[in-house]
Design an enzyme around this catalytic site. Structure first.
Site, short mmCIF file in Angstrom:
data_model
loop_
_atom_site.label_atom_id
_atom_site.label_comp_id
_atom_site.label_asym_id
_atom_site.label_seq_id
_atom_site.Cartn_x
_atom_site.Cartn_y
_atom_site.Cartn_z
N HIS A 177 0.82 -1.20 0.00
CA HIS A 177 0.00 0.00 0.00
C HIS A 177 0.85 1.25 0.00
CE1 HIS A 177 -3.87 -2.00 0.60
NE2 HIS A 177 -3.21 -2.87 1.36
N SER B 91 -3.93 -5.49 7.45
CA SER B 91 -3.54 -4.57 6.37
C SER B 91 -3.27 -3.20 6.96
CB SER B 91 -4.67 -4.48 5.35
OG SER B 91 -4.35 -3.55 4.36
#
Lengths: 484, 436, 121
Positions: A53, A341
């Protein structure tokens, strides 16, 4: 009872544990990584979005924001040092309605605050120019050029091999049952093994709360957040070239559509909170949701070309952030808990940070010789004709193709088995060299690979497991007379 | 670069029959490339009987059928390479392969015959929910482990899919002492041959549940059970019909897919229905001089038809090579430009309609065709008392009554060259089923 | 009169057969060829099957050799035949047709190899 002593025991050989172990291997410390499964990368690290990310998503000032952005910046160099597959393909967060534009703006601002570079808000038409398959309803998108994709197996295995090369010991099939404070540190019990460790690093994924709560009064609670995914054939791999997100909702980042570094197309995950820390079963509803919601952002996804589906568990901590650092009331016990995440993206940075803390605690010095480089697996398929011919001449085993779909040779399988830590199961081979990862999903190559594994490990075919002990592929020899 | 007249990709029943036919047609320089360690392909693991009734007028097992063709190939001294994987075929018919002994080699062929066979659809393609433990096998993989390697893959078994391999494995596992609890089939009819249902299921009292599918797989390490449910006409599970079965193994026999990675690499035109190349009546793909036969072209029900089809492909490839040589001898000649010495053809598309899913071949050259051409096809559903009709530009020229038609069984009709004599301007040939 | 519905397994057509039995009188309808009639009569009077399996080979280039009963055996003897096959093994080299079990389960029918296996060099 077998007793061993280490300066540091890392619980969990997922990507976080392996990243920490590799960083710890820089220091003059005796380090072990305990893993309840038979191999590294067997829990959350094996079943996720395979995304690095950019870092615009996390709350500014949070641990997630910090480690994500740092980890993202480290990934490129790390991928060169450790030779794993990583690609900065850029990501897009799609916005479908004008009234959601403020939310997109907010995301952009968060990214800027978090230090994410190169963010841009694009118009719907600009997005469609970049990605012809996004739906017509897209009005705008946040573009993050630093977003990337990575092979989570490749990353974790590379970290583990490099840690191993630098002296870290891996203890597999070692499920820690208890952690007790002692005068000199901690005692970890696993079956008939007792590990004395001066410091413990808790990188146990969905079980991190269990271990933390064994030594700390400041209890934490982790909820396994389940996510179903569908993986599509390489023929569908160019359907999108960027990682396509939808504007995040309450339960995470929505369903993404992304190419993988190996050229497949990945869609998922769903987000359902469950209690069972072993609940990695996909559900019909979940898979249906993946297909339905993925279609909101990207049109005409050829779901007929799904080659496998899987489910991963994210370790969601109640505080909604990573818990990283020494437990307040348990000196020498370091948490890397709640690593959901962007955990994969953050792992390298978490590794550096925690290793420094542990080293400081133990007053450890850096080693004079430390080899931070690791050779990736040879990939004959990617070689030039001449290189490949020369390789087979020298090592004929690279001339025997075992896995037809992915073109994996016996040489690569032998490499997977004989490295340290090496593959001891079919899944271990698959995650290292992609045998059985293709469109036939190991239909042809399973018997051949089993034979190679049995021969190289000196075990019988009946002992071959898909992954953990108990996952035996065979239920015995066909005939009594066959054992001649 | 080594050159060969014909290079055949695959040494299974299709490749062998094509090689033998090409040699008999006069081609000396043939090379078979086989990825496995022996010739014969999938027949080696099909140890059951039932092969060869058409070809040899007797009932053989798979290995016996293979041995007959292997013997013919050896008698003809046709060269072959084993443990050899073809990794690329170019439009110019350069075939690149690898093996231990020679490493990476490229040979140039005048004609190529694609005979790579097919593979099984995996679990993933069905998106069956549940865990992903050991003990889930495609039926063919289990068949290999049992019949070739001699291992038991499971003791309590559920089979999904009533394709022939699934049915054969139901019997095979039963004979080896396993308990096969049920065979479930998504469709309202079986995809396998009737005799296999009788001999493999009925003989052993194994229930066949039509319109059922697996909706959950249990077991973290090894399969511990599965859940079946009935499906409606939309093939979606009907809530409330779930039934649990304890088992340690789930076998999947849910369809075969022609293995055309190499064909796609060449860039030949593919049929979305068969997942194989589109071919003309010579079994030549859209790429001149590249032929296809057997299960790589379309999935067959009987190996006998594979042999027959491959024989034709072998002959046509031989004729292609011979015509090429002839035309190059007449190089300086006047009428160049004609494809490999053939007369200008008249290609007519064959269309599959109304219950006929596809035809092989997909086009027919009514000028250059043999005296007769066999057209093979499959139907879309189980039909009773229907007609198969063939029409040329809308005129019905053939109408044959069939008591029963089933998707599991390949159908064929023969078109004679003379039947086209009244249709010099023919635009299309339509094959369809009709109720009355 | 007893009536039985069978599916002919003589060939892939799988004709639906109707067998009518009246004393020793047996009539078959639904068949397209003579084999169907023969099959139906046999199936109602004394059903038989060919049994196939594989047995281990000693000293061969491969570990297993496929086998079959040389001709049909009575259907009710299938599992007895299998039991004997389970106890059998072969010695390489094996040729197609080599007898593996001379008289299987008292049927008088041998079990023979259906594949050639060369001896390991």
């Amino acid at each position: 009872m077998k007793e061993t002593s280490f300066d540091v025991a890392v619980i969990g050989a997922g990507v976080t544990g392996c990243a920490i172990a590799r960083e710890l291997s820089r220091y003059n410390l005796k380090v072990c990584v305990t893993e309840r499964e038979e191999d590294v990368c067997s829990g959350t690290s094996k079943a996720n979005s395979a995304i690095v990310h950019a870092g615009y998503d996390a709350v500014p000032g949070s641990q997630k924001a910090r480690f994500n952005v740092e980890g993202n910046r480290m990934m490129e160099a790390l991928s060169k040092d450790l030779e794993f597959d990583f690609k900065q393909n850029g990501s897009l967060v799609l916005c479908f309605a004008q009234e959601d534009m403020p939310a997109l703006e907010e995301l952009y601002q968060k990214g800027v605050t978090n230090g994410v570079e190169g963010l841009q808000i694009l118009t719907g038409d600009q997005v469609r120019e970049m990605e012809p398959n996004v739906t017509d309803t897209v009005v705008a998108a946040l573009y993050a050029p630093t977003g990337g994709i990575v092979c989570p197996f490749g990353l974790t295995i590379a970290l583990a091999e490099n840690a191993c090369e630098n002296g870290v010991e891996f203890l597999f099939n070692t499920g820690i049952e208890s952690v007790k404070k002692t005068e000199s540190g901690y005692d970890l019990e696993a079956g008939d093994t007792l590990i004395h460790a001066s410091c413990v690093v808790n990188a146990a994924g969905v079980y991190a709360d269990t271990f933390h709560n064994m030594v700390s009064e400041k209890k934490i609670h982790i909820t396994p957040r389940k996510g179903d995914y569908c993986l599509l054939d390489k023929e569908a791999g160019t359907h999108v070239s960027h990682t396509i997100f939808q504007l995040p909702g309450k339960l995470g980042k929505g369903i993404l559509v992304a190419p993988t570094v190996h050229g497949n197309l990945l869609t998922g995950p769903t987000a359902r909170d469950i209690e069972d820390k072993e609940g990695t079963a996909t559900t019909a509803d979940g898979l249906a949701e993946v297909m339905e919601k993925a279609g909101l952002g990207v049109k005409n996804i050829p779901f007929r070309q799904v080659i496998t589906s899987f489910c991963g568990l994210r370790a969601h901590e109640d505080g909604d952030d990573f818990l990283i650092g020494e437990a307040e009331d348990a000196p020498g016990f370091f948490d890397a808990a709640g690593i959901e995440s962007p955990g994969l993206s953050s792992a390298p940075a978490i590794g550096v940070y925690l290793a420094e803390l542990v080293a400081a605690k133990l007053g450890a010095e850096k080693k004079e010789s430390w080899n931070g480089k690791r050779k990736g697996f040879l990939r004959p398929e990617k070689m030039s004709r001449e290189e490949r011919a020369a390789l087979i001449k020298e090592h004929p085993e690279y001339g025997t193709i075992i896995c037809r779909c992915e073109g994996v040779s016996e040489g690569e399988i032998l490499d997977a088995i004989h490295r340290r830590p090496g593959a001891v199961s079919l899944d271990g081979i698959k995650r290292r060299v992609r045998q059985g990862m293709g469109r036939c999903q190991a239909g042809f190559c399973t018997p051949r690979t089993m034979e190679i594994l049995a021969r190289e490990l000196g075990i019988t075919m009946e002992e071959i497991c898909k992954n953990a002990p108990g996952s035996n592929m065979l239920t015995g020899e066909k005939q009594e007379g066959a054992a001649l | 670069m080594m050159e060969h007249d014909i290079v055949i990709i695959g040494g299974g029943p299709a490749g062998l029959a094509a090689a033998v036919a090409a040699r008999k047609a006069g081609i000396q320089d043939i090379l078979i490339l086989e990825r496995d360690s022996c010739l014969g392909g999938i027949l080696n693991q099909c140890i059951h009987n039932g092969f060869g009734l058409h070809t040899f007028k007797e009932e053989l097992t798979g290995p016996e059928y293979a041995a007959r063709y292997i013997a013919m190939a050896e008698e003809e001294k046709i060269p072959y390479r084993l443990n050899t994987m073809v990794i690329d075929i170019s439009k110019e018919k350069e075939v690149t392969f690898i093996n231990r002994e020679e490493g990476l080699s490229t040979v140039k062929a005048k004609a190529v015959i694609l005979a790579m066979g097919c593979r099984e659809r995996p679990r993933g393609a069905l998106n069956i929910p549940g865990y992903r433990p050991a003990g889930i096998y495609s039926a063919g993989t289990a068949q290999r482990l049992m019949n070739i390697e001699g291992y038991s893959v499971g003791k309590e078994v559920v089979i999904l899919g009533s394709g022939d391999i699934g049915l054969i494995m139901a019997r095979r596992m039963t004979l080896e002492g396993a308990k096969v609890k049920v065979v479930a089939e998504l469709m309202p009819y079986s995809g396998g041959l009737k005799r296999n249902i009788v001999q493999c299921l009925d003989d052993y009292g194994i229930p066949l549940k039509l319109s059922h599918t697996v909706v959950d797989i249990q077991g973290k390490e090894r399969v511990t059970g599965i859940t079946l449910a009935e499906v409606g006409p939309d093939r979606k599970p009907i809530p409330g019909t779930e039934e649990h079965y304890d088992c340690d193994t789930l076998l999947l026999s849910v369809g075969l897919i022609p293995e055309n990675e190499l064909s796609r690499g060449i860039g030949v035109t593919m049929s979305p229905v068969t997942s194989g190349p589109e071919v003309n009546d010579c079994l030549e793909t859209s790429q001149e001089g590249i032929f296809a036969c057997g299960n790589v072209l379309h999935v067959h029900d009987l190996v006998d038809y594979v042999s027959e089809e491959a024989t034709l492909a072998g002959r046509n490839a031989a004729a292609y090579v011979q015509a090429m040589e002839k035309s190059s001898e007449e190089e300086s000649g006047e009428e160049s430009g004609e494809k490999a010495g053939k007369k200008a053809g008249h290609q007519v598309p064959l269309k599959a309609e109304n219950g006929v899913r596809y035809t092989v071949p997909q086009t027919l050259d009514i000028v250059n065709m043999q005296d007769s051409v066999t057209v093979r096809f499959r139907v879309a559903d189980v039909y009773k008392d229907r007609y198969i009709t063939v029409s040329y530009d809308g005129n019905t020229v053939l109408r044959r009554k069939k008591k029963v038609l089933a998707p599991g069984e390949m159908e064929q009709i023969v078109l004679k060259k003379e039947s086209f004599s009244d249709y010099p301007e023919l635009k299309n040939i339509v094959i369809r089923t009709e109720v009355e | 009169m007893e009536v039985r519905e069978l599916i002919c397994i003589g060939c892939p057509l799988g004709c639906p057969l109707t067998v009518r039995m009246e004393g020793s009188e047996i009539s078959v309808t639904g068949n397209t060829c003579k084999r169907g009639e023969d099959y139906a009569k046999k199936e109602v009077l004394s059903p038989t099957r060919i049994v196939t399996s594989s047995v281990p080979v000693k000293g061969g280039v491969i570990g297993m050799v496929s086998v079959k009963t040389k001709s049909d055996i009575p259907k009710d003897k299938i599992f007895q035949v299998m039991k004997e096959i389970h106890e059998a093994s072969a010695q390489a080299p094996v040729a197609i047709g080599d007898v593996i079990i001379p008289d299987c389960a008292g049927t008088g029918i041998p079990v023979i190899a259906t594949k050639a296996v060369e001896a390991k060099a």
